[in-house]
Design an enzyme around this catalytic site. Structure first.
Site, mmCIF file in Angstrom:
data_model
loop_
_atom_site.group_PDB
_atom_site.id
_atom_site.type_symbol
_atom_site.label_atom_id
_atom_site.label_comp_id
_atom_site.label_asym_id
_atom_site.label_seq_id
_atom_site.Cartn_x
_atom_site.Cartn_y
_atom_site.Cartn_z
ATOM 1 N N CYS A 15 0.870 -1.158 -0.071
ATOM 2 C CA CYS A 15 -0.110 -0.037 -0.083
ATOM 3 C C CYS A 15 0.763 1.472 0.009
ATOM 4 C CB CYS A 15 -0.971 0.026 1.250
ATOM 5 S SG CYS A 15 -1.843 -1.583 1.106
ATOM 6 N N LYS A 71 -9.581 7.956 1.917
ATOM 7 C CA LYS A 71 -9.911 6.763 1.736
ATOM 8 C C LYS A 71 -11.499 6.464 2.398
ATOM 9 C CE LYS A 71 -5.628 4.155 1.983
ATOM 10 N NZ LYS A 71 -4.562 5.277 2.406
ATOM 11 N N HIS A 105 -9.773 1.844 -0.116
ATOM 12 C CA HIS A 105 -8.311 1.579 0.001
ATOM 13 C C HIS A 105 -7.813 0.964 -1.446
ATOM 14 C CE1 HIS A 105 -4.388 1.246 1.054
ATOM 15 N NE2 HIS A 105 -4.136 0.392 1.969
ATOM 16 N N PHE A 150 2.180 -3.046 4.073
ATOM 17 C CA PHE A 150 2.586 -4.471 4.518
ATOM 18 C C PHE A 150 3.908 -4.830 4.117
ATOM 19 C CE2 PHE A 150 -1.989 -6.590 4.483
ATOM 20 C CZ PHE A 150 -2.459 -6.007 5.639
#
Lengths: 405, 80
Positions: free
Chosen positions: A162, A329, A334, A393
């Site tokens: 992301c 968002k 997202h 992540f």
């Protein structure tokens, strides 16, 4: 240091098929989230932020079938940005040896991978499309943007979940500063609305399951937030050496004052807020600014219980208590690999137009939310400098700082 | 199936896979030089033709199929 400016923007998002419609919807506080069709019936999370305009409306049929959906939206956004910069009109005069691309996706061509696996299982290997590999490779969107525009200075595909979109912009900035290119088309995309990624994220307990109220599901910083809403979309930004832009009389949206990239070195999925703090601090240092100079932060804030507040604490430490936050968002969902790029466009337009788009669904703010948020409706104020945060992540952190040109 | 019927079938496949105008898909036309069919699309054309005409077109045969007419002849013979 070489000054780099933004001269073109392009996007296709759950709010609109281009930048103008996306930005207008953001300022109105519209949600792009809706219920998924019947195929999602068995999933814990049956909502998503789907594209407002199907790529088939902009790309011809034969080309469409050779491109993964992520590649389709990447080239749609890139062509818009290229045209918006004024470079499309003088394309034959652009030195393509000085044109680069930094464009990423978080997951790559998962829709192609999964569809072709179905064909393999049902019809055998000979029926698998010869376009499978170029459609699923993670550098596919970057490569296609490069092909469409004829970029020869280098095509790069940062992949950092992301944080991808922001990281691509940061590398694009580097590419110009280091002298490898005069112009870089940078950005990110994602298109993985399919049962498997949705099930995977749901198994991590990362997704909102507010299935009965799709438009209210993405609610960053709200006490009743319960996870993020997956979205699909792409954003592209034309970065250009300032003197190059000035020489051709280009319209300039903002200057990219600095970027900060760090890694947590902590956990594959749990963020360590310290990593985000350092990214913000590095962006400030890179720009030669201090926290006081920053007016607005377009936060990463995905609407997950843990992540949202960790970032707020980090912003207070790195920047201060005075900034106006928003999380777009809340409207777009997202966009994963596309998030940093589309949110950078929102931050750039905030700087350009002196208006911060709202955070919708913030009805009962979390007690820990001690910073001001543009809750409910857009806020007009002079935005001299805005920071865009993206964390991914893997422990990737990327912050980009935009200032008035 | 006549040669013309095979050619028309190929023309439909070429339109579907590679966006070739059916009126251009004449026997004397070269796939690569005239019709702009790239190597990956040629693979798709071959697989689709095998299915449509119920023939096998071995991979080492494909390189000999330079023109639409070559493909029509191969399919015609294979079906005989």
């Amino acid at each position: 240091m070489t000054d780099v400016v933004v001269t073109g923007l392009g996007a296709t998002t759950p709010l609109g098929g281009d930048v103008a419609s996306t930005w207008a919807a953001m300022l109105e506080g519209r949600s792009g989230v809706s219920a998924l069709p019947e195929w999602a019936a068995q999933l814990p999370a049956r909502i998503a932020a789907q594209l407002a305009v199907e790529p088939s409306e902009k790309i011809d049929r034969v080309k469409l079938r050779r491109l993964d959906r992520s590649e389709q939206i990447a080239i749609i956004a890139a062509h818009e940005a290229w045209a918006d910069s004024g470079l499309a009109a003088v394309d034959d005069q652009v030195d393509k040896y000085r044109l680069g691309v930094c464009f990423g996706s978080g997951i790559g061509g998962a829709l192609t991978l999964l569809a072709q696996d179905d064909i393999l299982e049902q019809s055998g290997p000979r029926r698998v499309s010869p376009h499978t590999v170029p459609m699923l490779m993670p550098n596919g969107p970057a490569a296609w943007v490069g092909l469409e525009l004829g970029a020869k200075a280098g095509v790069h595909a940062p992949t950092s979940a992301c944080a991808t979109g922001n990281e691509a912009i940061a590398w694009g900035l580097d590419m110009i500063r280091s002298g490898r290119a005069d112009i870089v088309v940078a950005g990110g995309c994602e298109a993985v609305i399919h049962a498997l990624p949705l099930a995977g994220f749901a198994s991590m307990r990362a997704l909102s399951t507010r299935n009965d109220e799709p438009e209210r599901a993405s609610r960053p910083w709200d006490k009743n937030r319960d996870g993020f809403v997956m979205g699909e979309g792409a954003g592209a930004i034309v970065l250009e050496r300032a003197d190059h832009a000035a020489a051709r009389g280009a319209k300039v949206y903002a200057r990219v004052a600095g970027a900060g990239m760090t890694s947590d070195g902590f956990d594959i999925v749990q963020p360590d807020p310290e990593g985000g703090i350092r990214a913000m601090q590095f962006a400030l240092k890179d720009a030669g600014l201090t926290g006081k100079d920053i007016v607005h932060v377009n936060a990463h804030a995905t609407s997950t219980p843990v992540g949202d507040m960790g970032e707020v604490r980090g912003i207070k430490t790195a920047i201060g208590d005075h900034v106006l936050l928003t999380s777009t968002k809340s409207m777009t969902g997202h966009l994963l690999g596309g998030a940093g790029a589309v949110e950078s466009i929102a931050a750039i337009l905030a700087v350009k137009n002196n208006i911060v788009p709202p955070t919708i669904n913030l009805e009962e703010p979390d007690e820990e939310l001690t910073l001001e948020v543009a809750a409910g409706k857009a806020r007009e104020l002079t935005v001299t400098a805005a920071l865009n945060n993206s964390f991914g992540f893997g422990g990737h952190n990327a912050s980009i700082l935009y200032v008035k040109a | 199936m006549t040669r013309e019927e095979i050619r028309e079938g190929l023309a439909e496949i070429l339109e579907e896979v590679a966006g070739v105008n059916p009126e251009e898909a004449l026997e004397e036309k070269s796939f690569t030089d005239d019709l702009d069919v790239d190597s990956l699309s040629m693979v798709e054309v071959v697989v689709a033709a095998e299915e449509r005409f119920e023939v096998k077109i071995p991979d080492d045969e494909v390189q000999n199929l330079k023109t639409v007419g070559d493909a029509v002849s191969f399919i015609e013979t294979a079906r005989a």
